[in-house]
Scaffold this active site. Structure first.
Site, PDB file in Angstrom:
ATOM      1  N   ASN A 134       0.837  -1.198   0.000  1.00 10.62           N
ATOM      2  CA  ASN A 134       0.000   0.000   0.000  1.00 10.62           C
ATOM      3  C   ASN A 134       0.874   1.252   0.000  1.00 10.62           C
ATOM      4  OD1 ASN A 134       0.618  -0.818   2.701  1.00 10.62           O
ATOM      5  ND2 ASN A 134      -1.076   0.368   3.529  1.00 10.62           N
TER       6      ASN A 134
ATOM      7  N   GLU B  14      -2.919  -4.816  -3.092  1.00 11.46           N
ATOM      8  CA  GLU B  14      -3.407  -5.706  -4.156  1.00 11.46           C
ATOM      9  C   GLU B  14      -3.405  -4.976  -5.495  1.00 11.46           C
ATOM     10  OE1 GLU B  14      -4.788  -5.037  -1.229  1.00 11.46           O
ATOM     11  OE2 GLU B  14      -6.014  -6.690  -0.496  1.00 11.46           O
TER      12      GLU B  14
ATOM     13  N   CYS C 224     -10.136  -5.507   1.056  1.00 10.05           N
ATOM     14  CA  CYS C 224     -11.252  -4.560   1.089  1.00 10.05           C
ATOM     15  C   CYS C 224     -12.183  -4.848  -0.091  1.00 10.05           C
ATOM     16  CB  CYS C 224     -10.738  -3.127   1.045  1.00 10.05           C
ATOM     17  SG  CYS C 224     -10.077  -2.624  -0.568  1.00 10.05           S
TER      18      CYS C 224
ATOM     19  N   CYS D 195     -10.759  -4.178  -3.527  1.00  5.14           N
ATOM     20  CA  CYS D 195      -9.729  -5.143  -3.939  1.00  5.14           C
ATOM     21  C   CYS D 195     -10.342  -6.502  -4.252  1.00  5.14           C
ATOM     22  CB  CYS D 195      -8.633  -5.238  -2.894  1.00  5.14           C
ATOM     23  SG  CYS D 195      -7.568  -3.767  -2.961  1.00  5.14           S
TER      24      CYS D 195
ATOM     25  N   GLU E   2       0.223   5.255   0.696  1.00  3.25           N
ATOM     26  CA  GLU E   2      -0.729   6.276   1.129  1.00  3.25           C
ATOM     27  C   GLU E   2      -0.283   7.663   0.657  1.00  3.25           C
ATOM     28  OE1 GLU E   2      -1.310   5.595   5.344  1.00  3.25           O
ATOM     29  OE2 GLU E   2      -2.414   3.740   4.922  1.00  3.25           O
TER      30      GLU E   2
END
Ligand code: THU
Length: 132
Positions: A44, A57, A90, A93, A46
């Protein structure tokens, strides 16, 4: 070539080490083996403008597509703050995985106890959206 679940998990954990997550403090790594047997990893990333952050992902799947992979054979996901805790993908994803998955795609998710669970895309995204 397929990796063992354990070896793919190691790759996801290694990708997680590279996560850029100063806002949530929640690091995620993903490792994909594609239909060509290639390995792709992602973490990830951010951003101070929060909605611009991207998931692990998405990075791994993007790398797969860029390198000619067409389908996800296996994907492992590892997430958590200081320790790895259960991190099922999530909703967005799940749809991203769905795009490149079929009933044989193995989705491996680490849990709080250092164990892992294996899912299919139908487990994670039942009654999914398909274009005609
Ligand atoms: N995150 C992922 O990378 N993948 C998921 O499936 C769930 C969430 C990231 C996004 C954000 O950087 C952090 O985890 C906390 O939500």
């Amino acid at each position: 070539m397929p990796l063992t679940n354990e070896d793919l998990i190691i790759k996801a954990i290694a990708a997680r080490e590279q996560a850029y997550c100063p806002y949530s403090g929640y690091s995620v790594g993903a490792a994909v083996v594609d239909d060509l047997g290639q390995l792709h990893q992602g973490c990830n990333v951010e951003n101070a403008a929060y909605p611009l952050g991207s998931c692990a992902e998405a990075a791994a799947i993007g790398a797969m597509v860029q390198r000619g992979g067409k389908r996800i054979a296996q994907i492992a996901i590892a997430g958590g703050r200081s320790e790895i805790t259960a991190c099922t993908p999530c909703g967005g994803c799940r749809q991203r995985i769905h795009e490149f998955a079929d009933e044989k795609t193995v989705i491996i998710v680490l849990d709080d106890s250092g164990e892992w669970q294996e899912y299919t895309i139908a487990d994670l995204l039942p009654s999914s959206f398909h274009l005609d």
